[in-house]
Design an enzyme around this catalytic site. Structure first.
Site, PDB file in Angstrom:
ATOM      1  N   ASP A   1       3.860   9.313  -1.103  1.00  0.00           N
ATOM      2  CA  ASP A   1       2.640   8.628  -0.666  1.00  0.00           C
ATOM      3  C   ASP A   1       2.343   7.499  -1.643  1.00  0.00           C
ATOM      4  O   ASP A   1       2.478   7.693  -2.860  1.00  0.00           O
ATOM      5  CB  ASP A   1       1.467   9.630  -0.668  1.00  0.00           C
ATOM      6  CG  ASP A   1       0.438   9.341   0.413  1.00  0.00           C
ATOM      7  OD1 ASP A   1       0.349   8.175   0.843  1.00  0.00           O
ATOM      8  OD2 ASP A   1      -0.275  10.265   0.823  1.00  0.00           O
TER       9      ASP A   1
ATOM     10  N   HIS B   1       0.820  -1.224   0.000  1.00  0.00           N
ATOM     11  CA  HIS B   1       0.000   0.000   0.000  1.00  0.00           C
ATOM     12  C   HIS B   1       0.848   1.265   0.000  1.00  0.00           C
ATOM     13  O   HIS B   1       0.356   2.336  -0.320  1.00  0.00           O
ATOM     14  CB  HIS B   1      -0.928   0.004   1.221  1.00  0.00           C
ATOM     15  CG  HIS B   1      -2.024  -1.016   1.122  1.00  0.00           C
ATOM     16  ND1 HIS B   1      -3.318  -0.682   0.791  1.00  0.00           N
ATOM     17  CD2 HIS B   1      -2.016  -2.369   1.260  1.00  0.00           C
ATOM     18  CE1 HIS B   1      -4.056  -1.781   0.757  1.00  0.00           C
ATOM     19  NE2 HIS B   1      -3.283  -2.819   1.046  1.00  0.00           N
TER      20      HIS B   1
END
Ligand code: ADQ
Length: 470
Positions: free
Chosen positions: A356, A155
């Site tokens: 991110d 992720h």
């Protein structure tokens, strides 16, 4: 159809409460349609942890909980996972805290979990393992002779080779990744890093079908950008908006876990620069920053909290007046429908991470807008979401002047341009929602072929020397 077994650091709640966001929504459909089990860590630690997974049968899917003792949980989770892997994978080598007992705890958890998982799975179950806390799990399961198909989804970002090799046990990490049958990433950037790491640390050879061959074993790699339940979020925002008075200040919003990867001080610096550059907006705009705490026991998280409190206080002291507060700062989580309506009534959403994996806030903001009067998304070039959300105003969080100009550009943007950008963003999101994400990952896991998202030029790497062990 074989049963799906999801394994992650945390399991969803047994009563379904708080399951409205993120992974649970993403995977519920897949679990329900084929019958499933979700194995994850118990909410609390135990001094006498159960040696087996505690099974809970539920109508939609079953949940299996594993327990750890507090010290082991600390060293595995706050230690190796969040004080070594999280900062290193986000390019913050200055924040890594390498301790050998953290590494041992991380491996011990994977070893123990593998033993417990091996006892509860059937031969044809498909295993889908999630995120950086459990990278060694396939390796440990294979040591026990488990031969089920195993996929992994990361992720968070995967850094480039040089950063990766700053982690002392980088060779082991490569081997752990290589034990999966399939590894999925958020972006082409991360996928290209994995290929480079496999080529240079394990003599991986890229095949024409996009798989990588390591010592005669093919691993399939792919890029699967995660999303949200776009229509559900849009409906929730529209419905909740009926019940709320917008009290419309020209509002800017930021919503993030309080994490140093999210570029929060940089966001405040850009906003401060904007107030200094365009004083006419003083008294007319305000920034609402919602940042619930996480990983409070790690020093770097205490530091970012202090920095945010000091900086927002300084901006309010410098620009605020008796009847105007430039920065409203909330240090807690909100219910999702309240969040949705706040997005809807904001003119600008600031998403400014320094690095991110994806960033779901960017997607939630777009989904929550009124299509007839949408707000503008300012999105960092370093968020994985920037690969697909090209119609956002793309910013560099390290440049306060650029951020100041981007805020002005967004405030001045015509309704026509806002609608055009929003429509393009929304259509793409709606066509690639979270159900599609999980369906495509699973389709590939069951039938490896081709390489989704592999148009990235860095896949055509020249031959490289073998650096393992250096
Ligand atoms: P996160 O780092 O947690 O996730 P993000 O993708 O932005 O980052 O997700 C945060 C979630 O928390 C969003 O759904 C947001 O609405 C929610 N949230 C944040 N602040 C909140 C608040 N105050 N109240 C309520 N909810 C709040 C990791 C990776 C990301 C990746 C996701 C999913 O770091 O890059 O996108 O996993 O793969």
């Amino acid at each position: 159809m074989p049963r799906l077994v999801i394994i992650s650091n945390r399991a969803p709640s047994l009563d379904g409460a708080g399951d409205s966001g993120g992974l649970v929504v993403a995977l519920k459909d897949a679990l329900k349609s084929r019958g499933g089990l979700w194995i994850g860590g118990a909410p609390a630690t135990s001094e006498n942890p159960s040696p087996t997974i505690l099974m809970h049968e539920r109508p939609d899917f079953d949940i299996g909980l594993f327990e750890l003792e507090p010290q082991l949980q600390h060293d595995y989770y706050l230690g190796y996972s969040n004080s070594v892997l999280w900062p290193a994978f986000h390019g913050r080598l200055d924040l890594i805290d390498v301790r050998e007992h953290y590494t041992s705890a991380y491996k011990e958890v994977a070893r123990r979990l593998a033993e417990m998982v091996a006892k509860v799975i059937a031969d044809d179950d498909i295993l889908w393992i999630h995120d950086y806390q459990l990278i060694p799990l396939a390796f440990e399961l294979k040591k026990l002779g488990v031969s089920n198909k195993m996929g992994f989804f990361l992720h968070i970002p995967l850094p480039d080779l040089q950063t990766f090799k700053a982690i002392p046990n980088w060779m082991e990490l490569s081997e752990w990744f290589a034990a999966f049958d399939m590894v999925g990433f958020q972006t082409r950037r991360d996928l290209a890093h994995m290929i480079d790491i496999f080529r240079q640390t394990m003599r991986g050879e890229l095949r024409f079908n996009g798989n990588i061959d390591i010592n005669g074993r093919e691993i399939s790699l792919g890029c699967y950008p995660i999303s949200i339940d776009v229509k559900g979020f849009a409906e929730m925002a529209a419905e909740k908006a009926q019940t709320v008075d917008p009290a419309r200040l020209t509002r800017l919003i930021g919503v993030d876990r309080l994490d140093y990867s999210k570029g929060l001080p940089q966001r405040l610096a850009g906003y401060e620069q904007f107030l200094a550059d365009y004083p006419d907006y003083c008294g007319k705009v305000s920034l609402l920053q919602i940042a619930p705490p996480t990983r409070d026991n790690v020093e770097a998280y205490q530091d970012i909290r202090e920095e945010m409190e000091a900086t927002s206080g300084r901006i309010n002291g410098r620009f605020g007046t008796i009847d105007w507060v430039p920065v409203q700062y909330m240090h807690r989580a909100l219910p999702r429908d309240e969040l949705a309506v706040l997005y809807r009534y904001s003119y600008i959403c600031l998403v400014t991470p320094l690095f991110d994996g994806m960033n779901l806030v960017a997607k939630e903001f777009v989904a929550a807008q009124d299509p007839e009067d949408p707000g503008v998304l300012l999105l960092s070039q370093f968020a994985g979401a920037a690969e697909e959300m090209k119609e956002a105003v793309i910013i560099n969080p390290h440049d306060p002047h650029g951020l100041s100009r981007a805020i002005k550009q967004a405030l001045d943007m015509s309704l026509e341009e806002r609608k055009e950008r929003h429509n393009a963003l929304y259509e793409r999101l709606a066509a690639n929602d979270v159900s599609k994400w999980s369906a495509e990952f699973l389709r590939r896991l069951e039938k490896p072929a081709g390489i989704p998202g592999a148009r990235h030029p860095s896949l055509k790497l020249p031959d490289v020397p073998f650096h393992a062990g250096q």
